[in-house]
Design an enzyme around this catalytic site. Structure first.
Site, PDB file in Angstrom:
ATOM      1  N   HIS A 118     -25.321  81.293 125.413  1.00  0.00           N
ATOM      2  CA  HIS A 118     -24.341  80.325 124.906  1.00  0.00           C
ATOM      3  C   HIS A 118     -23.098  81.032 124.378  1.00  0.00           C
ATOM      4  O   HIS A 118     -22.937  81.228 123.163  1.00  0.00           O
ATOM      5  CB  HIS A 118     -24.967  79.473 123.797  1.00  0.00           C
ATOM      6  CG  HIS A 118     -25.937  78.459 124.292  1.00  0.00           C
ATOM      7  ND1 HIS A 118     -25.581  77.168 124.607  1.00  0.00           N
ATOM      8  CD2 HIS A 118     -27.262  78.554 124.568  1.00  0.00           C
ATOM      9  CE1 HIS A 118     -26.637  76.502 125.038  1.00  0.00           C
ATOM     10  NE2 HIS A 118     -27.674  77.331 125.023  1.00  0.00           N
ATOM     11  N   GLU A 142     -20.210  79.784 124.167  1.00  0.00           N
ATOM     12  CA  GLU A 142     -19.332  78.833 123.473  1.00  0.00           C
ATOM     13  C   GLU A 142     -19.537  78.840 121.964  1.00  0.00           C
ATOM     14  O   GLU A 142     -18.662  78.399 121.204  1.00  0.00           O
ATOM     15  CB  GLU A 142     -19.553  77.421 124.026  1.00  0.00           C
ATOM     16  CG  GLU A 142     -20.738  76.649 123.467  1.00  0.00           C
ATOM     17  CD  GLU A 142     -22.100  77.135 123.940  1.00  0.00           C
ATOM     18  OE1 GLU A 142     -23.131  76.665 123.406  1.00  0.00           O
ATOM     19  OE2 GLU A 142     -22.148  77.988 124.849  1.00  0.00           O
ATOM     20  N   CYS A 189     -26.096  77.717 130.262  1.00  0.00           N
ATOM     21  CA  CYS A 189     -27.477  77.331 129.997  1.00  0.00           C
ATOM     22  C   CYS A 189     -27.975  76.292 131.014  1.00  0.00           C
ATOM     23  O   CYS A 189     -28.215  76.647 132.157  1.00  0.00           O
ATOM     24  CB  CYS A 189     -27.633  76.881 128.552  1.00  0.00           C
ATOM     25  SG  CYS A 189     -29.353  76.948 127.979  1.00  0.00           S
TER      26      CYS A 189
END
Length: 257
Positions: free
Chosen positions: A221, A223, A113
């Site tokens: 994202h 993660e 990001c």
């Protein structure tokens, strides 16, 4: 580094105000995802800058994280930001030179990001500041006020460019990603390669074929609950493999008589 030692993974922090205190902050989701590759070490966003070479001498990989803040547009000759835009000057001073130095040294980097946008800017690219206001583009922002599970839910597909890193990692030609951003790549840095695009053509992932080490940036994202998503897990597996290989090479170099 011995064969049993754990790679050390830097995780870029933000400078934020927490109550009355100026603080260096990193979301737990980034720390936990970085821990999949090794031992996470939070890198403070210091106003005075950082000794990048000293950092790189200790690290075997770096995760450049997302953030509510945006890069100061003067770094890419952009127009002044709209009123109310969050910036983090201390983070800019950490991440932009650190990215350049890490890539040159072959240290594996995974950029997410804001980190993905930092990668493009550090290497000479530019950004759209408000993608949702551009004709022909989707609104890539998360639903404001929605629960996290909704904000980080899958929002749109990305389409993989053939012949690149994603294809070598065995990813499908199309898969779904989340979307929580208003900025995006405008002019791609000349040394980067497009790995995937959104349906509106916005670049969603890049690699760097000429780099001496692993370089990957994604606009979404991965993660977020990465172990539950096969694509996210594969990306972090690839990053982990690169960090382990880099640590082994550095250990051999340092112990070679």
């Amino acid at each position: 580094m011995s064969a049993t030692a754990v790679p050390l993974i830097g995780v870029s922090a933000c400078r934020q105000q927490v109550g009355k205190n100026s603080s260096h902050t990193v979301g737990d989701k980034y720390v936990e995802a970085a821990a999949f590759a090794g031992l996470p070490l939070i890198l403070p966003a210091r106003d005075g800058g950082s000794d990048t070479q000293a950092l790189l001498a200790c690290l075997h990989g770096i995760v450049f994280t997302g953030s509510p803040s945006n890069i100061e547009p003067h770094h890419y000759n952009g127009a002044p930001s709209a009123a109310g835009t969050l910036h983090d000057l201390a983070r800019d001073r950490l991440t932009l030179p650190l990215l350049q130095a890490a890539i040159a040294a072959g240290v594996p980097v995974l950029c997410i990001c804001r980190g993905y946008q930092e990668l493009n800017v550090a290497l000479g690219g530019s950004l759209h500041q408000r993608v949702q206001e551009l004709p022909g583009y989707l609104d890539h922002r998360e639903p404001e006020g929605a629960p996290l599970e909704v904000q980080y839910g899958l929002r749109h597909p990305v389409f993989v460019e053939p012949g690149g890193l994603f294809e070598r990692l065995g990813l499908a030609a199309q898969f779904e990603v989340n979307s929580l951003h208003s900025q995006g790549i405008e002019r791609l840095a000349s040394c980067l390669r497009v790995e995937a695009r959104a349906p509106d053509g916005l670049i969603e992932a890049v690699s760097m074929p000429g780099a001496p080490g692993f370089v990957l940036g994604v606009q979404w994202h991965p993660e977020w609950r990465f172990s539950e998503n096969p694509v996210s897990l594969r990306l972090f597996q690839a990053f982990r493999e690169a960090c382990i290989a880099y640590a082994a090479r550095e250990g051999a170099r340092l112990t070679r008589p």
